[in-house]
Design an enzyme around this catalytic site. Structure first.
Site, mmCIF file in Angstrom:
data_model
loop_
_atom_site.group_PDB
_atom_site.id
_atom_site.type_symbol
_atom_site.label_atom_id
_atom_site.label_comp_id
_atom_site.label_asym_id
_atom_site.label_seq_id
_atom_site.Cartn_x
_atom_site.Cartn_y
_atom_site.Cartn_z
ATOM 1 N N LYS A 20 -4.043 -0.423 -0.765
ATOM 2 C CA LYS A 20 -2.949 0.256 -1.487
ATOM 3 C C LYS A 20 -3.328 1.707 -1.748
ATOM 4 O O LYS A 20 -2.534 2.618 -1.571
ATOM 5 C CB LYS A 20 -2.729 -0.406 -2.851
ATOM 6 N N GLY B 113 -2.441 -7.909 3.704
ATOM 7 C CA GLY B 113 -1.485 -8.910 3.208
ATOM 8 C C GLY B 113 -0.589 -9.480 4.309
ATOM 9 O O GLY B 113 -1.069 -9.985 5.325
ATOM 10 N N ASN C 113 -7.362 -2.135 -5.300
ATOM 11 C CA ASN C 113 -7.025 -2.537 -3.929
ATOM 12 C C ASN C 113 -7.159 -1.319 -3.006
ATOM 13 O O ASN C 113 -6.357 -0.393 -3.064
ATOM 14 C CB ASN C 113 -5.593 -3.098 -3.932
ATOM 15 N N ASP D 73 2.959 -2.480 -8.618
ATOM 16 C CA ASP D 73 3.004 -3.929 -8.460
ATOM 17 C C ASP D 73 3.990 -4.220 -7.337
ATOM 18 O O ASP D 73 5.100 -3.699 -7.339
ATOM 19 C CB ASP D 73 3.414 -4.649 -9.744
ATOM 20 N N ASP E 199 1.476 -7.921 6.303
ATOM 21 C CA ASP E 199 1.874 -6.970 7.341
ATOM 22 C C ASP E 199 1.996 -7.588 8.741
ATOM 23 O O ASP E 199 2.903 -7.225 9.491
ATOM 24 C CB ASP E 199 0.892 -5.782 7.392
HETATM 25 P P1 IMP Z 1 -0.393 -6.968 -6.487
HETATM 26 O O1 IMP Z 1 0.620 -5.859 -6.490
HETATM 27 O O2 IMP Z 1 -1.777 -6.491 -6.721
HETATM 28 O O3 IMP Z 1 0.036 -8.122 -7.349
HETATM 29 O O4 IMP Z 1 -0.485 -7.571 -4.999
HETATM 30 C C1 IMP Z 1 0.609 -7.636 -4.205
HETATM 31 C C2 IMP Z 1 0.366 -8.533 -2.997
HETATM 32 O O5 IMP Z 1 1.564 -8.470 -2.226
HETATM 33 C C3 IMP Z 1 -0.751 -8.022 -2.083
HETATM 34 O O6 IMP Z 1 -1.972 -8.632 -2.345
HETATM 35 C C4 IMP Z 1 -0.215 -8.426 -0.701
HETATM 36 O O7 IMP Z 1 -0.529 -9.763 -0.422
HETATM 37 C C5 IMP Z 1 1.291 -8.286 -0.876
HETATM 38 N N1 IMP Z 1 1.705 -6.912 -0.488
HETATM 39 C C6 IMP Z 1 2.103 -5.887 -1.297
HETATM 40 N N2 IMP Z 1 2.375 -4.780 -0.573
HETATM 41 C C7 IMP Z 1 2.109 -5.105 0.709
HETATM 42 C C8 IMP Z 1 2.160 -4.370 1.922
HETATM 43 O O8 IMP Z 1 2.468 -3.173 1.982
HETATM 44 N N3 IMP Z 1 1.830 -5.061 3.033
HETATM 45 C C9 IMP Z 1 1.469 -6.375 3.033
HETATM 46 N N4 IMP Z 1 1.378 -7.104 1.935
HETATM 47 C C10 IMP Z 1 1.693 -6.470 0.758
#
Ligand code: IMP
Length: 189
Positions: free
Chosen positions: A12, A149, A9, A70, A151
Protein backbone atom coordinates in the site's frame (compact mmCIF):
# COMPACT_ATOMS: atom_id res chain seq x y z
CA UNK A 1 6.67 18.38 6.43
CA UNK A 2 4.97 15.73 4.24
CA UNK A 3 2.32 13.18 5.09
CA UNK A 4 2.48 10.30 7.55
CA UNK A 5 0.67 7.18 6.33
CA UNK A 6 -0.76 4.91 9.02
CA UNK A 7 0.14 1.61 7.42
CA UNK A 8 2.72 -1.09 7.88
CA UNK A 9 1.64 -2.65 4.55
CA UNK A 10 4.63 -2.04 2.25
CA UNK A 11 2.57 -2.66 -0.93
CA UNK A 12 0.00 0.00 0.00
CA UNK A 13 2.78 2.40 0.98
CA UNK A 14 4.62 1.89 -2.32
CA UNK A 15 1.40 2.60 -4.26
CA UNK A 16 0.59 5.69 -2.17
CA UNK A 17 4.13 7.04 -2.72
CA UNK A 18 3.86 6.41 -6.45
CA UNK A 19 0.45 8.10 -6.74
CA UNK A 20 1.28 11.11 -4.51
CA UNK A 21 4.41 12.01 -6.48
CA UNK A 22 5.92 15.26 -5.26
CA UNK A 23 4.67 14.87 -1.68
CA UNK A 24 7.01 13.40 0.94
CA UNK A 25 5.30 10.30 2.30
CA UNK A 26 6.45 8.59 5.49
CA UNK A 27 5.16 5.16 6.58
CA UNK A 28 4.81 3.91 10.14
CA UNK A 29 7.78 1.60 9.60
CA UNK A 30 9.96 4.72 9.12
CA UNK A 31 8.94 6.11 12.55
CA UNK A 32 10.41 5.69 15.99
CA UNK A 33 8.23 3.34 18.10
CA UNK A 34 7.40 6.17 20.50
CA UNK A 35 5.75 8.15 17.68
CA UNK A 36 3.22 5.41 16.93
CA UNK A 37 -0.23 5.30 18.40
CA UNK A 38 -1.51 2.06 19.90
CA UNK A 39 -2.08 -0.73 17.38
CA UNK A 40 -5.64 -0.49 16.10
CA UNK A 41 -8.07 -3.40 15.97
CA UNK A 42 -9.84 -3.20 12.59
CA UNK A 43 -13.23 -4.27 13.92
CA UNK A 44 -15.44 -1.62 12.26
CA UNK A 45 -18.43 -2.59 10.09
CA UNK A 46 -17.43 -0.19 7.30
CA UNK A 47 -14.22 0.92 5.59
CA UNK A 48 -14.97 4.45 6.84
CA UNK A 49 -15.13 3.33 10.50
CA UNK A 50 -11.80 1.49 10.25
CA UNK A 51 -10.00 4.25 8.35
CA UNK A 52 -11.15 6.91 10.85
CA UNK A 53 -10.17 4.71 13.80
CA UNK A 54 -6.68 4.17 12.32
CA UNK A 55 -6.20 7.88 11.55
CA UNK A 56 -7.32 8.96 15.04
CA UNK A 57 -4.81 6.59 16.67
CA UNK A 58 -1.80 8.39 15.17
CA UNK A 59 0.18 10.80 17.33
CA UNK A 60 0.89 13.76 15.07
CA UNK A 61 3.98 15.90 15.30
CA UNK A 62 3.20 19.62 15.38
CA UNK A 63 1.91 20.72 11.97
CA UNK A 64 1.82 17.17 10.62
CA UNK A 65 -0.94 15.59 8.51
CA UNK A 66 -1.60 11.85 8.59
CA UNK A 67 -3.68 9.53 6.44
CA UNK A 68 -5.00 6.00 6.94
CA UNK A 69 -6.25 3.70 4.18
CA UNK A 70 -8.84 0.99 4.74
CA UNK A 71 -9.64 -0.98 1.64
CA UNK A 72 -10.95 -4.26 0.35
CA UNK A 73 -12.83 -6.21 -2.26
CA UNK A 74 -16.65 -6.36 -2.38
CA UNK A 75 -17.98 -9.22 -4.50
CA UNK A 76 -21.56 -8.99 -5.86
CA UNK A 77 -22.51 -12.68 -5.56
CA UNK A 78 -21.22 -12.73 -1.96
CA UNK A 79 -23.37 -9.78 -0.92
CA UNK A 80 -20.33 -7.49 -0.65
CA UNK A 81 -18.04 -9.92 1.18
CA UNK A 82 -15.15 -10.20 1.95
CA UNK A 83 -15.38 -6.36 2.34
CA UNK A 84 -13.84 -5.11 5.58
CA UNK A 85 -12.63 -8.67 6.22
CA UNK A 86 -10.65 -8.87 2.95
CA UNK A 87 -7.29 -9.13 4.70
CA UNK A 88 -8.52 -12.01 6.91
CA UNK A 89 -10.64 -13.96 4.39
CA UNK A 90 -8.12 -16.85 4.32
CA UNK A 91 -5.43 -18.05 6.69
CA UNK A 92 -2.54 -17.43 6.36
CA UNK A 93 -3.60 -14.45 4.18
CA UNK A 94 -1.15 -14.95 1.30
CA UNK A 95 -2.37 -13.76 -2.12
CA UNK A 96 -2.60 -17.39 -3.25
CA UNK A 97 -4.78 -18.40 -0.28
CA UNK A 98 -7.01 -15.31 -0.55
CA UNK A 99 -7.57 -15.76 -4.30
CA UNK A 100 -8.05 -19.54 -4.11
CA UNK A 101 -10.66 -19.23 -1.37
CA UNK A 102 -12.44 -16.47 -3.27
CA UNK A 103 -12.56 -18.50 -6.50
CA UNK A 104 -13.94 -21.53 -4.63
CA UNK A 105 -16.60 -19.47 -2.84
CA UNK A 106 -18.00 -17.63 -5.89
CA UNK A 107 -20.74 -18.62 -8.34
CA UNK A 108 -21.02 -17.55 -12.01
CA UNK A 109 -21.89 -13.91 -11.22
CA UNK A 110 -18.44 -12.29 -11.52
CA UNK A 111 -19.05 -8.59 -10.74
CA UNK A 112 -16.98 -6.99 -7.97
CA UNK A 113 -15.49 -3.70 -6.84
CA UNK A 114 -12.42 -2.61 -4.94
CA UNK A 115 -13.11 0.14 -2.40
CA UNK A 116 -10.59 2.38 -0.68
CA UNK A 117 -11.45 4.89 2.04
CA UNK A 118 -8.75 7.29 3.16
CA UNK A 119 -9.14 9.20 6.40
CA UNK A 120 -7.04 12.33 6.75
CA UNK A 121 -6.18 13.72 10.18
CA UNK A 122 -5.31 17.41 10.26
CA UNK A 123 -3.00 19.10 12.79
CA UNK A 124 -6.15 20.34 14.61
CA UNK A 125 -7.16 16.70 15.19
CA UNK A 126 -10.11 16.96 12.78
CA UNK A 127 -10.63 13.88 10.58
CA UNK A 128 -12.40 13.63 7.20
CA UNK A 129 -12.65 10.86 4.61
CA UNK A 130 -12.49 10.41 0.83
CA UNK A 131 -13.51 7.28 -1.07
CA UNK A 132 -12.39 5.66 -4.32
CA UNK A 133 -14.11 2.76 -6.09
CA UNK A 134 -12.90 0.62 -8.99
CA UNK A 135 -15.47 -1.74 -10.55
CA UNK A 136 -14.53 -4.86 -12.44
CA UNK A 137 -14.89 -8.63 -12.53
CA UNK A 138 -13.30 -11.67 -10.95
CA UNK A 139 -11.84 -14.10 -13.49
CA UNK A 140 -11.66 -17.87 -13.03
CA UNK A 141 -7.91 -18.24 -12.42
CA UNK A 142 -4.95 -16.25 -11.05
CA UNK A 143 -2.96 -14.23 -13.61
CA UNK A 144 0.05 -11.94 -13.16
CA UNK A 145 2.89 -11.33 -10.73
CA UNK A 146 2.57 -7.66 -9.72
CA UNK A 147 0.67 -6.11 -6.84
CA UNK A 148 -0.74 -7.86 -3.78
CA UNK A 149 -3.89 -9.38 -2.27
CA UNK A 150 -6.60 -10.07 -4.85
CA UNK A 151 -4.81 -8.36 -7.77
CA UNK A 152 -4.26 -11.66 -9.70
CA UNK A 153 -8.03 -12.32 -10.05
CA UNK A 154 -9.40 -8.78 -10.55
CA UNK A 155 -9.86 -7.27 -14.04
CA UNK A 156 -11.03 -3.62 -13.94
CA UNK A 157 -13.98 -2.67 -16.19
CA UNK A 158 -12.87 -1.76 -19.73
CA UNK A 159 -9.59 -3.72 -19.49
CA UNK A 160 -8.45 -7.27 -20.23
CA UNK A 161 -5.51 -7.60 -17.88
CA UNK A 162 -5.74 -8.27 -14.16
CA UNK A 163 -4.22 -5.67 -11.80
CA UNK A 164 -1.38 -8.18 -11.27
CA UNK A 165 -0.65 -8.34 -15.02
CA UNK A 166 -0.59 -4.55 -15.47
CA UNK A 167 2.53 -2.47 -14.99
CA UNK A 168 2.25 -0.85 -11.53
CA UNK A 169 2.02 2.59 -13.16
CA UNK A 170 -1.15 1.48 -14.95
CA UNK A 171 -2.80 0.05 -11.83
CA UNK A 172 -1.87 3.27 -10.02
CA UNK A 173 -3.77 5.32 -12.60
CA UNK A 174 -7.09 3.52 -12.28
CA UNK A 175 -7.24 1.78 -8.94
CA UNK A 176 -9.62 2.51 -6.07
CA UNK A 177 -6.57 3.84 -4.13
CA UNK A 178 -5.61 6.19 -6.97
CA UNK A 179 -9.17 7.53 -7.16
CA UNK A 180 -9.32 8.18 -3.41
CA UNK A 181 -5.85 9.80 -3.41
CA UNK A 182 -6.75 12.13 -6.28
CA UNK A 183 -9.70 13.39 -4.21
CA UNK A 184 -7.34 13.77 -1.24
CA UNK A 185 -4.90 15.85 -3.32
CA UNK A 186 -7.75 18.19 -4.26
CA UNK A 187 -8.83 18.79 -0.67
CA UNK A 188 -5.23 19.24 0.51
CA UNK A 189 -4.70 21.94 -2.14
P1 IMP B 1 -6.67 -3.45 5.22
O1 IMP B 1 -7.07 -2.19 4.52
O2 IMP B 1 -5.34 -3.36 5.87
O3 IMP B 1 -7.77 -3.97 6.10
O4 IMP B 1 -6.44 -4.60 4.12
C1 IMP B 1 -7.19 -4.65 3.00
C2 IMP B 1 -7.03 -5.99 2.28
O5 IMP B 1 -7.83 -5.88 1.10
C3 IMP B 1 -5.60 -6.25 1.81
O6 IMP B 1 -4.88 -7.04 2.70
C4 IMP B 1 -5.86 -7.00 0.49
O7 IMP B 1 -6.08 -8.36 0.73
C5 IMP B 1 -7.14 -6.35 -0.01
N1 IMP B 1 -6.80 -5.20 -0.89
C6 IMP B 1 -6.93 -3.87 -0.62
N2 IMP B 1 -6.49 -3.12 -1.65
C7 IMP B 1 -6.04 -4.00 -2.58
C8 IMP B 1 -5.44 -3.84 -3.85
O8 IMP B 1 -5.18 -2.74 -4.34
N3 IMP B 1 -5.14 -4.98 -4.50
C9 IMP B 1 -5.40 -6.23 -4.00
N4 IMP B 1 -5.93 -6.44 -2.81
C10 IMP B 1 -6.26 -5.32 -2.09
Amino acid sequence: MGILVATTNKHKLREIRHILKGIRVQGLLDCARSKLGTRVKEDGKTFEENAVKKAKSIRLKIGQIAIADDSGLMVDCLGGRPGVRSARFASPPTPRNLCTKLLKTMDERRGAKFVCVIAVKYPSGRVRTVKGVCRGKIIHEMRGKHGFGYDPVFVPSGYRKTFAEMAPAMKNRLSHRARALRKLEKILK
